[in-house]
Design a protein around this motif. Structure first.
Motif, short mmCIF file in Angstrom:
data_model
loop_
_atom_site.label_atom_id
_atom_site.label_comp_id
_atom_site.label_asym_id
_atom_site.label_seq_id
_atom_site.Cartn_x
_atom_site.Cartn_y
_atom_site.Cartn_z
N UNK A 96 0.81 -1.22 0.00
CA UNK A 96 0.00 0.00 0.00
C UNK A 96 0.85 1.27 0.00
N UNK A 97 2.13 1.13 0.32
CA UNK A 97 3.05 2.28 0.28
C UNK A 97 3.76 2.37 -1.07
N UNK A 98 3.31 1.55 -2.00
CA UNK A 98 3.87 1.49 -3.35
C UNK A 98 5.32 1.02 -3.36
N UNK A 99 5.68 0.23 -2.35
CA UNK A 99 7.02 -0.34 -2.27
C UNK A 99 6.97 -1.79 -2.74
N UNK A 100 7.98 -2.18 -3.51
CA UNK A 100 8.03 -3.54 -4.03
C UNK A 100 8.28 -4.53 -2.90
N UNK A 101 7.55 -5.62 -2.90
CA UNK A 101 7.72 -6.65 -1.89
C UNK A 101 8.38 -7.88 -2.50
N UNK A 102 8.89 -8.73 -1.65
CA UNK A 102 9.53 -9.98 -2.07
C UNK A 102 8.61 -11.14 -1.71
N UNK A 103 8.87 -12.32 -2.24
CA UNK A 103 8.04 -13.47 -1.88
C UNK A 103 7.99 -13.73 -0.38
N UNK A 104 9.10 -13.50 0.31
CA UNK A 104 9.13 -13.77 1.75
C UNK A 104 8.55 -12.64 2.59
N UNK A 105 8.36 -11.46 2.00
CA UNK A 105 7.81 -10.35 2.77
C UNK A 105 6.37 -10.02 2.39
N UNK A 106 5.88 -10.55 1.29
CA UNK A 106 4.52 -10.25 0.83
C UNK A 106 3.49 -10.66 1.88
N UNK A 107 2.60 -9.74 2.20
CA UNK A 107 1.57 -10.00 3.20
C UNK A 107 0.26 -10.41 2.53
N UNK A 108 -0.75 -10.67 3.33
CA UNK A 108 -2.04 -11.07 2.79
C UNK A 108 -2.70 -9.94 2.01
N UNK A 109 -2.35 -8.70 2.33
CA UNK A 109 -2.88 -7.58 1.56
C UNK A 109 -2.45 -7.70 0.09
N UNK A 110 -1.17 -8.01 -0.12
CA UNK A 110 -0.66 -8.17 -1.48
C UNK A 110 -1.20 -9.44 -2.13
N UNK A 111 -1.27 -10.52 -1.37
CA UNK A 111 -1.78 -11.78 -1.91
C UNK A 111 -3.23 -11.64 -2.33
N UNK A 112 -4.01 -10.91 -1.53
CA UNK A 112 -5.40 -10.68 -1.88
C UNK A 112 -5.50 -9.90 -3.19
N UNK A 113 -4.66 -8.90 -3.34
CA UNK A 113 -4.68 -8.05 -4.53
C UNK A 113 -4.18 -8.76 -5.78
N UNK A 114 -3.07 -9.47 -5.65
CA UNK A 114 -2.42 -10.05 -6.82
C UNK A 114 -2.77 -11.51 -7.09
#
Length: 219
Positions: A97-115
């Motif tokens: 949500x801060x427009x920062x790139x995440x990694x597979x090990x740091x991706x949260x459920x917010x990103x998983x829900x979106x992507x």
């Protein structure tokens, strides 16, 4: 201790993956036309990967489970989610949500829900569980957790919980993001808490698992 860690979690040479996980890793990391239905995963894979281009196809398989509280998800149904993250998170440059790139090990459920969850379920607008299950899956445990924790760590915790208690990989856990229909979330969050999918799932379950991340954040 180290001896109790699920073998699939590590990449170290001295921590070999199980035969089943090696097979799954091979299927998802190679270029292939799709996931055959006769694998050890007893449900259609979450995506079909088209050869060379890595394009994904939305889910068209699964079942309808009317009672949200009966949409438990198993460890064996969560594993492909991690492998998909490992394969595509950096390739697609997932951002938080801060427009920062995440990694597979740091991706949260917010990103998983979106992507993952939303594009995966878009064609039929059902819950994630209804696409990876073939019938109702009554939860043995209700999972309480924070959406901001890394999904990879979350899955590892449930792997450990299942392993330590010798439940088997088909034990079902009720996890809101996968059980609730993200296209109709109002049905799950009701004015009367007793009528919510959360309360009903708790009533069905034998117990509750509380996931705490490495920052001691639970929810």
């Amino acid at each position: 201790g180290k001896d109790s860690l699920m073998p699939w979690l590590g990449n170290d040479d001295d921590q070999a993956d199980s035969e089943k996980f090696l097979e799954l890793r091979q299927r998802i990391t190679c270029d292939c036309d799709g996931w055959p239905f006769d694998t050890w995963l007893k449900y259609p894979g979450p995506w079909n990967f088209q050869a060379a281009c890595g394009k994904r196809c939305e889910a068209t398989e699964g079942c309808t489970i009317e009672a949200t509280e009966m949409r438990g998800i198993t460890v064996s149904q969560l594993r492909p989610l991690w492998l998909y993250m490992e394969k595509y998170c950096e390739k697609e440059q997932w951002k938080n949500f801060q427009n920062k790139t995440v990694t597979p090990t740091s991706a949260s459920l917010y990103e998983v829900c979106k992507y993952v969850i939303m594009p995966f379920t878009k064609p039929q607008k059902l819950s994630y569980v209804e696409h990876v299950a073939t019938a109702s899956q009554q939860p043995k445990f209700f999972v309480s957790h924070w959406w901001g924790e890394p999904v990879r760590a979350f899955i590892a915790c449930l792997e450990q919980h299942t392993y330590d208690r010798r439940f088997g990989e088909n034990t079902a856990y009720w996890i809101c993001a996968y059980a609730n229909n993200q296209w109709n979330i109002g049905k799950a969050v009701t004015k009367d808490p007793a009528e919510s999918s959360f309360r009903k799932a708790m009533a069905l379950s034998e117990g509750t698992v509380s996931i705490i991340d490495d920052g001691a954040v639970v929810f």
